[in-house]
Write a protein that holds these residues in place. Structure first.
Motif, PDB file in Angstrom:
ATOM      1  N   PRO A   1       0.740  -1.191  -0.015  1.00 50.86           N
ATOM      2  CA  PRO A   1       0.124  -0.085   0.209  1.00 50.86           C
ATOM      3  C   PRO A   1       0.923   1.378   0.085  1.00 50.86           C
ATOM      4  CG  PRO A   1      -0.801  -1.751   1.461  1.00 50.86           C
ATOM      5  CD  PRO A   1       0.497  -2.083   1.158  1.00 50.86           C
ATOM      6  N   VAL A   2       2.184   1.256   0.681  1.00 49.36           N
ATOM      7  CA  VAL A   2       2.734   2.370   0.736  1.00 49.36           C
ATOM      8  C   VAL A   2       3.433   2.622  -0.861  1.00 49.36           C
ATOM      9  CG1 VAL A   2       5.102   3.291   1.448  1.00 49.36           C
ATOM     10  CG2 VAL A   2       3.698   1.733   3.041  1.00 49.36           C
ATOM     11  N   ILE A   3       3.729   1.599  -1.675  1.00 45.51           N
ATOM     12  CA  ILE A   3       4.333   1.715  -2.933  1.00 45.51           C
ATOM     13  C   ILE A   3       3.215   2.503  -3.851  1.00 45.51           C
ATOM     14  CG2 ILE A   3       5.202   0.541  -4.628  1.00 45.51           C
ATOM     15  CD1 ILE A   3       6.648  -1.337  -2.925  1.00 45.51           C
ATOM     16  N   LEU A   4       2.034   1.771  -3.451  1.00 47.35           N
ATOM     17  CA  LEU A   4       0.960   2.087  -4.761  1.00 47.35           C
ATOM     18  C   LEU A   4       0.325   3.272  -4.166  1.00 47.35           C
ATOM     19  CD1 LEU A   4      -0.535  -1.450  -4.908  1.00 47.35           C
ATOM     20  CD2 LEU A   4       0.962  -0.107  -6.653  1.00 47.35           C
ATOM     21  N   SER A   5       0.606   3.767  -3.042  1.00 44.55           N
ATOM     22  CA  SER A   5       0.032   5.273  -2.755  1.00 44.55           C
ATOM     23  C   SER A   5       0.680   6.312  -3.780  1.00 44.55           C
ATOM     24  CB  SER A   5       0.539   5.723  -1.345  1.00 44.55           C
ATOM     25  OG  SER A   5       1.850   5.777  -1.213  1.00 44.55           O
ATOM     26  N   ALA A   6       1.785   6.039  -4.288  1.00 46.05           N
ATOM     27  CA  ALA A   6       2.240   6.913  -5.200  1.00 46.05           C
ATOM     28  C   ALA A   6       1.613   6.827  -6.469  1.00 46.05           C
ATOM     29  CB  ALA A   6       3.798   6.683  -5.608  1.00 46.05           C
ATOM     30  N   MET A   7       1.084   5.879  -6.729  1.00 50.82           N
ATOM     31  CA  MET A   7       0.191   5.729  -8.310  1.00 50.82           C
ATOM     32  C   MET A   7      -0.904   6.189  -8.035  1.00 50.82           C
ATOM     33  SD  MET A   7       0.772   4.049 -11.198  1.00 50.82           S
ATOM     34  CE  MET A   7       0.199   5.853 -12.120  1.00 50.82           C
TER      35      MET A   7
ATOM     36  N   TYR B   1      16.076   2.910  -5.635  1.00 45.92           N
ATOM     37  CA  TYR B   1      14.479   3.249  -5.697  1.00 45.92           C
ATOM     38  C   TYR B   1      13.976   3.798  -4.692  1.00 45.92           C
ATOM     39  CZ  TYR B   1      16.001  -0.079  -9.682  1.00 45.92           C
ATOM     40  OH  TYR B   1      16.451  -0.660 -10.672  1.00 45.92           O
ATOM     41  N   LYS B   2      14.558   3.357  -3.559  1.00 48.16           N
ATOM     42  CA  LYS B   2      13.888   3.683  -2.196  1.00 48.16           C
ATOM     43  C   LYS B   2      14.103   5.231  -2.012  1.00 48.16           C
ATOM     44  CE  LYS B   2      13.974   3.535   2.697  1.00 48.16           C
ATOM     45  NZ  LYS B   2      14.666   2.867   3.902  1.00 48.16           N
ATOM     46  N   ARG B   3      15.346   5.581  -2.311  1.00 47.91           N
ATOM     47  CA  ARG B   3      15.724   7.074  -2.018  1.00 47.91           C
ATOM     48  C   ARG B   3      14.991   7.873  -3.098  1.00 47.91           C
ATOM     49  NH1 ARG B   3      22.057   7.824  -2.350  1.00 47.91           N
ATOM     50  NH2 ARG B   3      21.718   6.441  -0.674  1.00 47.91           N
ATOM     51  N   MET B   4      14.848   7.481  -4.224  1.00 44.96           N
ATOM     52  CA  MET B   4      14.008   8.312  -5.172  1.00 44.96           C
ATOM     53  C   MET B   4      12.632   8.284  -4.912  1.00 44.96           C
ATOM     54  SD  MET B   4      15.716  10.182  -7.503  1.00 44.96           S
ATOM     55  CE  MET B   4      14.226  10.635  -8.356  1.00 44.96           C
ATOM     56  N   PHE B   5      12.138   7.261  -4.409  1.00 45.64           N
ATOM     57  CA  PHE B   5      10.580   6.956  -3.942  1.00 45.64           C
ATOM     58  C   PHE B   5      10.432   8.004  -2.928  1.00 45.64           C
ATOM     59  CE2 PHE B   5       7.117   5.455  -1.636  1.00 45.64           C
ATOM     60  CZ  PHE B   5       6.085   5.113  -2.445  1.00 45.64           C
TER      61      PHE B   5
ATOM     62  N   ALA C   1       5.806  13.915  -9.361  1.00 43.86           N
ATOM     63  CA  ALA C   1       5.364  12.659  -9.611  1.00 43.86           C
ATOM     64  C   ALA C   1       6.130  11.747 -10.604  1.00 43.86           C
ATOM     65  CB  ALA C   1       3.901  12.770 -10.336  1.00 43.86           C
ATOM     66  N   ALA C   2       6.823  12.351 -11.487  1.00 44.51           N
ATOM     67  CA  ALA C   2       7.557  11.575 -12.475  1.00 44.51           C
ATOM     68  C   ALA C   2       8.772  10.930 -11.576  1.00 44.51           C
ATOM     69  CB  ALA C   2       8.055  12.591 -13.473  1.00 44.51           C
ATOM     70  N   ALA C   3       9.155  11.568 -10.480  1.00 45.26           N
ATOM     71  CA  ALA C   3      10.399  11.014  -9.788  1.00 45.26           C
ATOM     72  C   ALA C   3       9.919   9.815  -8.959  1.00 45.26           C
ATOM     73  CB  ALA C   3      10.932  12.322  -8.763  1.00 45.26           C
ATOM     74  N   MET C   4       8.636   9.800  -8.309  1.00 42.36           N
ATOM     75  CA  MET C   4       8.247   8.776  -7.592  1.00 42.36           C
ATOM     76  C   MET C   4       7.607   7.635  -8.284  1.00 42.36           C
ATOM     77  SD  MET C   4       5.054  10.343  -5.340  1.00 42.36           S
ATOM     78  CE  MET C   4       3.424  10.720  -6.497  1.00 42.36           C
ATOM     79  N   VAL C   5       6.851   7.802  -9.147  1.00 47.04           N
ATOM     80  CA  VAL C   5       6.063   6.653  -9.990  1.00 47.04           C
ATOM     81  C   VAL C   5       7.008   5.537 -10.523  1.00 47.04           C
ATOM     82  CG1 VAL C   5       4.357   6.038 -11.666  1.00 47.04           C
ATOM     83  CG2 VAL C   5       3.897   8.133 -10.174  1.00 47.04           C
ATOM     84  N   PRO C   6       7.937   5.783 -11.492  1.00 40.97           N
ATOM     85  CA  PRO C   6       9.057   4.738 -12.044  1.00 40.97           C
ATOM     86  C   PRO C   6       9.318   3.853 -10.883  1.00 40.97           C
ATOM     87  CG  PRO C   6       9.302   6.898 -13.150  1.00 40.97           C
ATOM     88  CD  PRO C   6       8.418   7.182 -11.775  1.00 40.97           C
ATOM     89  N   GLN C   7       9.527   4.422  -9.608  1.00 38.24           N
ATOM     90  CA  GLN C   7      10.396   3.545  -8.841  1.00 38.24           C
ATOM     91  C   GLN C   7       9.483   2.268  -8.225  1.00 38.24           C
ATOM     92  OE1 GLN C   7      12.877   4.791  -9.107  1.00 38.24           O
ATOM     93  NE2 GLN C   7      12.362   6.785  -9.738  1.00 38.24           N
ATOM     94  N   LEU C   8       8.098   2.591  -8.414  1.00 38.01           N
ATOM     95  CA  LEU C   8       7.229   1.466  -7.875  1.00 38.01           C
ATOM     96  C   LEU C   8       7.234   0.359  -8.543  1.00 38.01           C
ATOM     97  CD1 LEU C   8       4.152   1.125  -9.208  1.00 38.01           C
ATOM     98  CD2 LEU C   8       4.098   3.440  -8.519  1.00 38.01           C
TER      99      LEU C   8
ATOM    100  N   LEU D   1      10.722   0.009   3.425  1.00 37.60           N
ATOM    101  CA  LEU D   1      11.252   0.008   2.162  1.00 37.60           C
ATOM    102  C   LEU D   1      12.691  -0.669   2.327  1.00 37.60           C
ATOM    103  CD1 LEU D   1       9.415   2.354  -0.362  1.00 37.60           C
ATOM    104  CD2 LEU D   1       8.846   0.127   0.220  1.00 37.60           C
ATOM    105  N   PRO D   2      13.336  -1.721   1.285  1.00 38.58           N
ATOM    106  CA  PRO D   2      14.690  -2.015   1.282  1.00 38.58           C
ATOM    107  C   PRO D   2      15.357  -0.819   0.430  1.00 38.58           C
ATOM    108  CG  PRO D   2      13.257  -3.512  -0.313  1.00 38.58           C
ATOM    109  CD  PRO D   2      12.390  -2.419   0.569  1.00 38.58           C
ATOM    110  N   ASP D   3      16.793  -0.685   0.729  1.00 44.53           N
ATOM    111  CA  ASP D   3      17.499   0.373   0.388  1.00 44.53           C
ATOM    112  C   ASP D   3      18.044  -0.333  -1.098  1.00 44.53           C
ATOM    113  OD1 ASP D   3      18.760   2.535  -0.651  1.00 44.53           O
ATOM    114  OD2 ASP D   3      20.041   2.668   1.145  1.00 44.53           O
ATOM    115  N   THR D   4      17.568  -0.455  -2.076  1.00 46.94           N
ATOM    116  CA  THR D   4      18.220  -1.215  -3.270  1.00 46.94           C
ATOM    117  C   THR D   4      18.070  -0.462  -4.587  1.00 46.94           C
ATOM    118  OG1 THR D   4      15.543  -2.062  -3.618  1.00 46.94           O
ATOM    119  CG2 THR D   4      16.977  -3.347  -2.281  1.00 46.94           C
TER     120      THR D   4
END
Length: 492
Positions: free
Chosen positions: A31-37, A92-96, A130-137, A207-210
């Motif tokens: 749910p945390v990841i998908l909140s961005a979408m 991905y975590k940092r950018m998200f 939004a363009a910074a966070m969405v591709p990371q999910l 979120l894992p730092d990956t």
């Protein structure tokens, strides 16, 4: 499995782990990841219902209103590929987290804007963040979930796109009608602030730092060239119709082609020199990836144009309030979410043919809509639109997660973020083109002096006909996909 397919493994930082060794918190992360979408799609659609309020409260001009509505989509689409590549580079975590925090601040700026100029700037920043966070999910889903669980997570991703889009219509109308604290349109942006703050805190904690297995260098020339080309194409698509297609719109559209050609030549030259281009052109050698981008664009063109035209039809032709019109989209959203969640099982059984099944459902809905419009005409009742809307929603919900899973299933780890950005860019570009094309068809058929509901029915019939052409093209292209593509994505 061929050697080529063996090389195209999903992104990961370690060898794929069995389910037993996967992070036990992975499903609470989703749910945390998908909140961005959800937030990105919500803010794309919610401003449509608030347009009259902007004009009344901020005395916004027509051009200003177009920038408030379309500026977000412009900045969002233009920055997605760069945002994806930055995820590959920085993590991905940092950018998200950075993107979500910035998006939350931009939403706050939108909500407290005291002039149309401030709101326009804040909307542009909102789209860029939004363009910074969405591709990371999408990259995070590939990293966090074992192969067998990814289709389930991807199904929720598809459901989130549908519910976020419809919530923009439904919740936006409710918030405007409620007029909380007499803030009129402001709550449609301020609602993002608590959600964004909670998402940032939980993302930092869970979120894992990956990042991908390969850490590429950033390609500033490619980033600027690709973003410029996309911007040159999107600006006239977003603003051209309302401005009457002045000369600059055609110059901008034409100029986008040579700019993209130059950018792609640079990317090719950089790759041959052993560098890390913004876009790995070898991706397009994979038929599934290339067709998937085209299908994604066409699907969102059909869906985005349909949503716009139906909103105009309900509020302008049937004189519904924003909240009542928004609630009529509720069954469409439920159907979209339901079939998205069922897509995993259907994909496992039918492979890539599930995309054709979904397109057939949408075609059936659009044909039924045309029959109802022709049969009832000016005597049309709103409930008679529901079966068509449900079928369109169900068809799109079935296609989207299957298509995304198929396209990304064979992407090399070093390109995970960039490929995700390309896919979402294709969707946003398609949505903008669909809104422009179908909006032009609608208003051209309606004319400057619509003759009551009958005039709106006629305009909607023309939109429906063009949408049928779009979805038939989708149906034909779906049969060109490798038969095992979606099935492979479901099993990985």
């Amino acid at each position: 499995m061929s050697a080529t397919t063996e090389e195209l493994l999903p992104p990961r930082t370690t060898p794929t782990a069995p389910e037993s060794s996967a992070d036990p918190r992975r499903w609470r992360m989703l749910p945390v990841i998908l909140s961005a979408m959800f937030m990105a799609m919500f803010d794309y659609f919610v401003v449509n219902v608030a347009a009259p309020s902007f004009q009344h409260d901020l005395h916004t001009t027509d051009a200003g209103l177009e920038l408030i509505v379309g500026g977000y989509g412009f900045a969002y689409a233009a920055g997605l590929i760069t945002g994806g590549r930055l995820g590959d580079l920085l993590g991905y975590k940092r950018m998200f987290v950075a993107g979500m925090a910035a998006f939350t601040l931009a939403s706050l700026a939108c909500g407290i804007a005291d002039s149309s100029t401030v709101l326009i700037v804040a909307r542009l920043v909102q789209g860029a963040t939004a363009a910074a966070m969405v591709p990371q999910l999408l990259a995070l889903i590939n990293v966090i979930y074992p192969a067998a669980e990814r289709p389930r997570a991807m199904a929720w991703f598809g459901a989130t796109i549908g519910t976020g889009s419809v919530a923009g219509q439904v919740l936006g109308g409710v918030l405007l009608e409620a007029n909380l604290f007499h803030w009129t349109w402001r709550p449609i942006f301020l609602v993002n602030v608590p959600i964004g703050l909670i998402a940032v805190v939980l993302a930092l904690r869970w979120l894992p730092d990956t990042r991908g297995t390969h850490r590429p260098k950033f390609d500033p020339v490619g980033a600027v060239g690709i973003a410029l080309s996309i911007g040159l194409a999107l600006a006239p698509l977003i603003l051209g119709r309302a401005e009457g297609w002045p000369v600059w719109t055609w110059i901008s559209l034409i100029a986008s082609v040579p700019v993209m050609i130059v950018a792609m030549r640079w990317e090719s030259k950089l790759a041959r020199a052993g560098g890390a281009p913004m876009v790995d052109l070898t991706l397009f050698k994979e038929r599934t990836f290339s067709l998937g981008l085209a299908l994604s664009g066409l699907m969102l063109a059909m869906f985005g144009g349909f949503m716009l035209a139906m909103t105009l039809f309900l509020q302008g032709g049937m004189h519904m309030s924003p909240v009542r019109a928004g609630l009529l989209f509720g069954p469409l959203g439920v159907a979209f979410a339901t079939t998205s969640l069922l897509a995993r099982q259907v994909s496992g059984r039918y492979g890539a043919r599930v995309i054709a099944i979904g397109a057939s459902l949408s075609t059936t809905g659009l044909v039924l809509l045309g029959i109802v419009l022709a049969w009832r005409g000016a005597d049309l009742a709103s409930w008679q639109l529901l079966p068509s809307m449900v079928l369109v929603g169900a068809g799109n919900g079935l296609v989207l997660p299957s298509l995304v899973g198929s396209v990304l299933a064979g992407i090399k780890s070093r390109n995970a973020g960039a490929a995700s950005g390309m896919l979402v860019t294709a969707q946003q570009f398609g949505g903008a083109a669909g809104v422009t094309i179908l909006g032009t068809v609608f208003f051209s058929a309606l004319g400057s002096h619509p003759s009551g509901l009958g005039g709106y029915v006629s305009a909607m019939r023309w939109v429906d006909l063009v949408d049928v052409v779009f979805v038939v093209a989708i149906l034909a292209m779906a049969f060109l996909l490798p038969k095992q593509a979606a099935g492979m994505a479901a099993k990985r």
